[in-house]
Design a protein around this motif. Structure first.
Motif, PDB file in Angstrom:
ATOM      1  N   HIS A 106       0.798  -1.222   0.000  1.00 20.28           N
ATOM      2  CA  HIS A 106       0.000   0.000   0.000  1.00 20.28           C
ATOM      3  C   HIS A 106       0.831   1.272   0.000  1.00 20.28           C
ATOM      4  N   SER A 107       2.128   1.165   0.248  1.00 18.08           N
ATOM      5  CA  SER A 107       2.981   2.346   0.120  1.00 18.08           C
ATOM      6  C   SER A 107       4.053   2.159  -0.952  1.00 18.08           C
ATOM      7  N   ASN A 108       3.945   1.100  -1.729  1.00 15.89           N
ATOM      8  CA  ASN A 108       4.940   0.831  -2.778  1.00 15.89           C
ATOM      9  C   ASN A 108       4.270   0.465  -4.101  1.00 15.89           C
ATOM     10  N   THR A 109       3.911  -0.781  -4.293  1.00 15.67           N
ATOM     11  CA  THR A 109       3.342  -1.203  -5.573  1.00 15.67           C
ATOM     12  C   THR A 109       2.114  -0.385  -5.945  1.00 15.67           C
ATOM     13  N   ARG A 110       1.196  -0.231  -5.005  1.00 13.28           N
ATOM     14  CA  ARG A 110      -0.057   0.454  -5.344  1.00 13.28           C
ATOM     15  C   ARG A 110       0.151   1.902  -5.787  1.00 13.28           C
ATOM     16  N   PRO A 111       0.757   2.773  -4.977  1.00 11.60           N
ATOM     17  CA  PRO A 111       0.856   4.163  -5.425  1.00 11.60           C
ATOM     18  C   PRO A 111       1.761   4.355  -6.629  1.00 11.60           C
TER      19      PRO A 111
END
Length: 227
Positions: A106-111
């Motif tokens: 949620h703080s790497n791949t997603r954004p």
């Protein structure tokens, strides 16, 4: 005893919605889909806002129990319903590996994957302005750093992100990394290990993969037609 009524509010152009749709399809959990068209602003309707004041999808309603956030929804479905254990293993160490990836996600791949899609497709479509090549270049660099970490931290020498079997983590990750394809960009084209992982995920979920991504493929084709 009254039958359970499971409803999910989805827009399959949304990456987290596709992850939820894939799990439901693969596990055959009986459910009803309520489509919320984000491009039409249906998430801002009074009816939907009562369900989710954040005006975001996905949302799950299970016999009156309302749950938001894709990570929570996926883990709830895997825990509540009789699904194969590999999706969200009961064994503590294996489950912790899934939680480890989803926390990182949620703080790497997603954004980082989403930002590429926003800059290359969403903003130009909404504003009619050209792609900001400088911002896009920086976003691609951030995403590339994330992909390096996915290979070195999670895949290593195992076939899926959290071990030998597909899990919820793979669904969340693959749906994010497919998103830039809506603008015709395959962000894995120069990364054979991640390409092979994506192929394994696609094989594991079968026909549900292309079904969930059909709206994204259609967007890609429309983008190509404009060129």
């Amino acid at each position: 005893m009254a039958a359970r009524l499971l409803e999910v509010y989805l827009d399959l152009l949304s990456q987290p919605c596709r992850a939820v749709s894939l799990l439901l399809g693969c596990t055959s959990i009986p459910h009803t889909v309520r489509t919320v068209a984000l491009r039409r602003g249906e998430q801002r309707s009074p009816e939907f806002t009562k369900l989710n004041p954040m005006q975001k999808v996905p949302v799950l309603v299970d016999n009156g129990f309302v749950l938001k956030e894709s990570d929570a929804i996926l883990k709830y479905l895997a825990s509540k319903y009789d699904v194969p254990d590999h999706w969200y293993p009961r064994q503590p160490e294996k489950r912790a590996r899934v939680d480890e990836y989803t926390a990182w996600h949620h703080s790497n791949t997603r954004p980082h994957a989403a930002k590429v899609f926003i800059l290359e497709v969403l903003l130009p479509t909404q504003t009619g302005s050209p792609v900001d090549e400088g911002r896009l270049s920086r976003a691609l660099s951030e995403l590339d750093d994330t992909l390096v970490k996915m290979e070195s931290m999670f895949l290593r020498r195992q076939p899926f992100l959290c071990g030998d079997d597909i899990t919820l983590a793979d669904l969340l990750a693959v749906c994010e990394l497919m998103q830039p394809l809506g603008g015709g960009r395959d962000v894995l084209k120069d990364r054979p290990p991640l390409q092979r992982w994506r192929s394994r995920v696609q094989a594991a979920v079968g026909e549900h993969f292309d079904r969930a991504h059909a709206v994204l493929y259609a967007l890609r084709d429309r983008q190509r037609a404009r060129l």
